[in-house]
Design a protein around this motif. Sequence first.
Motif, PDB file in Angstrom:
ATOM      1  N   ASN A 261       0.865  -1.330   0.068  1.00 31.87           N
ATOM      2  CA  ASN A 261      -0.040   0.059  -0.100  1.00 31.87           C
ATOM      3  C   ASN A 261       0.654   1.182  -0.045  1.00 31.87           C
ATOM      4  O   ASN A 261       0.226   2.419   0.636  1.00 31.87           O
ATOM      5  CB  ASN A 261      -0.981   0.082   1.155  1.00 31.87           C
ATOM      6  N   LEU A 262       2.130   1.164  -0.740  1.00 35.09           N
ATOM      7  CA  LEU A 262       2.804   2.489  -0.475  1.00 35.09           C
ATOM      8  C   LEU A 262       3.104   2.596  -2.249  1.00 35.09           C
ATOM      9  O   LEU A 262       3.648   1.838  -2.823  1.00 35.09           O
ATOM     10  CB  LEU A 262       4.226   2.181   0.021  1.00 35.09           C
ATOM     11  N   ASN A 263       2.807   3.890  -2.593  1.00 33.58           N
ATOM     12  CA  ASN A 263       3.231   4.499  -3.828  1.00 33.58           C
ATOM     13  C   ASN A 263       4.042   5.499  -3.689  1.00 33.58           C
ATOM     14  O   ASN A 263       4.021   6.292  -2.927  1.00 33.58           O
ATOM     15  CB  ASN A 263       1.875   4.788  -4.633  1.00 33.58           C
ATOM     16  N   PHE A 264       5.195   5.685  -4.696  1.00 29.93           N
ATOM     17  CA  PHE A 264       5.908   6.713  -4.565  1.00 29.93           C
ATOM     18  C   PHE A 264       6.327   7.199  -5.955  1.00 29.93           C
ATOM     19  O   PHE A 264       6.766   6.489  -6.830  1.00 29.93           O
ATOM     20  CB  PHE A 264       7.719   6.258  -3.925  1.00 29.93           C
ATOM     21  N   LYS A 265       6.557   8.540  -5.937  1.00 33.80           N
ATOM     22  CA  LYS A 265       7.020   9.162  -7.323  1.00 33.80           C
ATOM     23  C   LYS A 265       8.118  10.065  -7.089  1.00 33.80           C
ATOM     24  O   LYS A 265       9.032   9.762  -7.763  1.00 33.80           O
ATOM     25  CB  LYS A 265       5.653   9.906  -7.891  1.00 33.80           C
TER      26      LYS A 265
ATOM     27  N   ILE B  98      17.512  -0.646  -2.123  1.00 34.21           N
ATOM     28  CA  ILE B  98      16.029  -0.147  -2.190  1.00 34.21           C
ATOM     29  C   ILE B  98      15.668  -0.228  -3.732  1.00 34.21           C
ATOM     30  O   ILE B  98      16.484   0.366  -4.351  1.00 34.21           O
ATOM     31  CB  ILE B  98      15.993   1.348  -1.455  1.00 34.21           C
ATOM     32  N   ALA B  99      14.609  -0.707  -3.872  1.00 37.10           N
ATOM     33  CA  ALA B  99      13.949  -0.653  -5.070  1.00 37.10           C
ATOM     34  C   ALA B  99      12.600   0.403  -5.123  1.00 37.10           C
ATOM     35  O   ALA B  99      11.917   0.443  -3.987  1.00 37.10           O
ATOM     36  CB  ALA B  99      13.262  -1.885  -5.612  1.00 37.10           C
ATOM     37  N   PHE B 100      12.319   1.000  -6.179  1.00 36.41           N
ATOM     38  CA  PHE B 100      11.267   2.061  -6.235  1.00 36.41           C
ATOM     39  C   PHE B 100      10.911   2.272  -7.490  1.00 36.41           C
ATOM     40  O   PHE B 100      11.483   1.561  -8.536  1.00 36.41           O
ATOM     41  CB  PHE B 100      11.778   3.504  -5.672  1.00 36.41           C
ATOM     42  N   HIS B 101       9.789   2.903  -7.856  1.00 40.05           N
ATOM     43  CA  HIS B 101       8.959   2.821  -8.903  1.00 40.05           C
ATOM     44  C   HIS B 101       8.702   1.531  -9.525  1.00 40.05           C
ATOM     45  O   HIS B 101       8.670   1.428 -10.707  1.00 40.05           O
ATOM     46  CB  HIS B 101       9.812   3.715  -9.852  1.00 40.05           C
ATOM     47  N   GLY B 102       8.503   0.660  -8.498  1.00 39.89           N
ATOM     48  CA  GLY B 102       8.262  -0.828  -9.012  1.00 39.89           C
ATOM     49  C   GLY B 102       6.686  -0.861  -9.807  1.00 39.89           C
ATOM     50  O   GLY B 102       5.748  -0.361  -9.218  1.00 39.89           O
TER      51      GLY B 102
ATOM     52  N   TYR C  47      11.732  -2.222 -12.053  1.00 43.42           N
ATOM     53  CA  TYR C  47      11.827  -1.163 -11.120  1.00 43.42           C
ATOM     54  C   TYR C  47      13.137  -0.373 -11.146  1.00 43.42           C
ATOM     55  O   TYR C  47      14.024  -1.226 -11.937  1.00 43.42           O
ATOM     56  CB  TYR C  47      11.716  -1.825  -9.561  1.00 43.42           C
ATOM     57  N   GLU C  48      13.147   0.518 -10.663  1.00 41.65           N
ATOM     58  CA  GLU C  48      14.616   1.206 -10.581  1.00 41.65           C
ATOM     59  C   GLU C  48      15.137   0.726  -9.103  1.00 41.65           C
ATOM     60  O   GLU C  48      14.332   0.392  -8.280  1.00 41.65           O
ATOM     61  CB  GLU C  48      14.439   2.901 -10.527  1.00 41.65           C
ATOM     62  N   ALA C  49      16.437   0.791  -8.832  1.00 46.37           N
ATOM     63  CA  ALA C  49      17.033   0.667  -7.538  1.00 46.37           C
ATOM     64  C   ALA C  49      18.358   0.985  -7.514  1.00 46.37           C
ATOM     65  O   ALA C  49      19.130   1.342  -8.306  1.00 46.37           O
ATOM     66  CB  ALA C  49      17.336  -1.002  -7.631  1.00 46.37           C
ATOM     67  N   VAL C  50      18.557   1.541  -6.209  1.00 48.45           N
ATOM     68  CA  VAL C  50      19.984   1.870  -5.752  1.00 48.45           C
ATOM     69  C   VAL C  50      20.408   0.813  -4.526  1.00 48.45           C
ATOM     70  O   VAL C  50      19.699   0.747  -3.585  1.00 48.45           O
ATOM     71  CB  VAL C  50      19.780   3.165  -5.158  1.00 48.45           C
TER      72      VAL C  50
ATOM     73  N   PHE D 149       9.064   8.361 -15.591  1.00 48.08           N
ATOM     74  CA  PHE D 149       8.567   8.929 -14.427  1.00 48.08           C
ATOM     75  C   PHE D 149       7.354   8.771 -13.887  1.00 48.08           C
ATOM     76  O   PHE D 149       6.403   8.902 -14.634  1.00 48.08           O
ATOM     77  CB  PHE D 149       8.731  10.393 -13.962  1.00 48.08           C
ATOM     78  N   PHE D 150       7.043   7.949 -12.751  1.00 47.81           N
ATOM     79  CA  PHE D 150       5.642   7.382 -12.605  1.00 47.81           C
ATOM     80  C   PHE D 150       5.493   6.889 -10.998  1.00 47.81           C
ATOM     81  O   PHE D 150       6.488   6.470 -10.557  1.00 47.81           O
ATOM     82  CB  PHE D 150       5.063   6.178 -13.458  1.00 47.81           C
ATOM     83  N   ASN D 151       4.307   6.907 -10.618  1.00 50.28           N
ATOM     84  CA  ASN D 151       4.452   6.394  -9.135  1.00 50.28           C
ATOM     85  C   ASN D 151       4.684   4.701  -9.167  1.00 50.28           C
ATOM     86  O   ASN D 151       4.180   4.156 -10.250  1.00 50.28           O
ATOM     87  CB  ASN D 151       2.829   6.375  -8.884  1.00 50.28           C
ATOM     88  N   GLY D 152       5.005   4.152  -8.191  1.00 53.61           N
ATOM     89  CA  GLY D 152       5.222   2.834  -8.249  1.00 53.61           C
ATOM     90  C   GLY D 152       5.513   2.360  -6.557  1.00 53.61           C
ATOM     91  O   GLY D 152       5.592   3.176  -5.863  1.00 53.61           O
ATOM     92  N   LYS D 153       5.811   1.082  -6.518  1.00 51.05           N
ATOM     93  CA  LYS D 153       6.034   0.387  -5.560  1.00 51.05           C
ATOM     94  C   LYS D 153       7.565   0.634  -4.955  1.00 51.05           C
ATOM     95  O   LYS D 153       8.610   1.225  -5.442  1.00 51.05           O
ATOM     96  CB  LYS D 153       5.879  -1.276  -5.380  1.00 51.05           C
TER      97      LYS D 153
END
Length: 222
Positions: free
Chosen positions: A69-73, A94-98, A104-107, A192-196
């Motif tokens: 239930n987390l969305n991040f842009k 960390i993975a983001f924009h999943g 997904y993207e990740a660092v 660029f978009f909202n994702g997990k």
Amino acid sequence: MNRFSKGVTGLILMCYAFSALGQKATRVPLEKENLHPVNREIQLAFDKHKGSLVQVNALNNPGVVWINNLNFKSGSIEFDVKGRDVLQKSFVGIAFHGRDDHSYEAVYFRPFNFNAKDSVRKSHAVQYMALPNNDWPYLRKTFPGKYEAPVKSFVDPDAWFHVKVEVTDQLIQVFMNGDESPMLKISPLEKFFNGKVGFWVGHESNGTFSNLVITGGQWVKK
């Protein structure tokens, strides 16, 4: 205007700017119902210094522990993480924009390279990637040195370290242990978009995570 009045005025302006940007900081509770592991098993624990911990085991291939239930842009992602000083067996981040479990993207970090005497290994301490089209082997071969970087000072590879990832549509910056200047600064490679968002570990890697704080994301407790 006296010093106190100036201070209050400054604080009000800062709060207004923060509100105007819509940036809300949320500390995500690290509870079982909030976590969805993929290709990993997790255990929850508690540390008197770090609070709630998520311990992720080591398996073949990468794994992600998504936050339900987390969305991040755009905004920032902060967390504490601990890997280990074992060559090629400690990749944590960390993975983001999943969009799904493979896109997904990740660092992520390679703690075993933090203090390497070999300059090439040392330059591979932190890595950005954007799956599925821009995995790290392709980025290293095609853009050597652009999407990875060394740590700037001594960091114990077996100890906790703090990470802050700032994300906009034009820029991703990675900060470590409260440094004011980023250790990695790159342009994102995905639309660029909202994702997990989720804790990420690499092949044959385990890791321990704590203190996840999201600024600018939307998390809804269900």
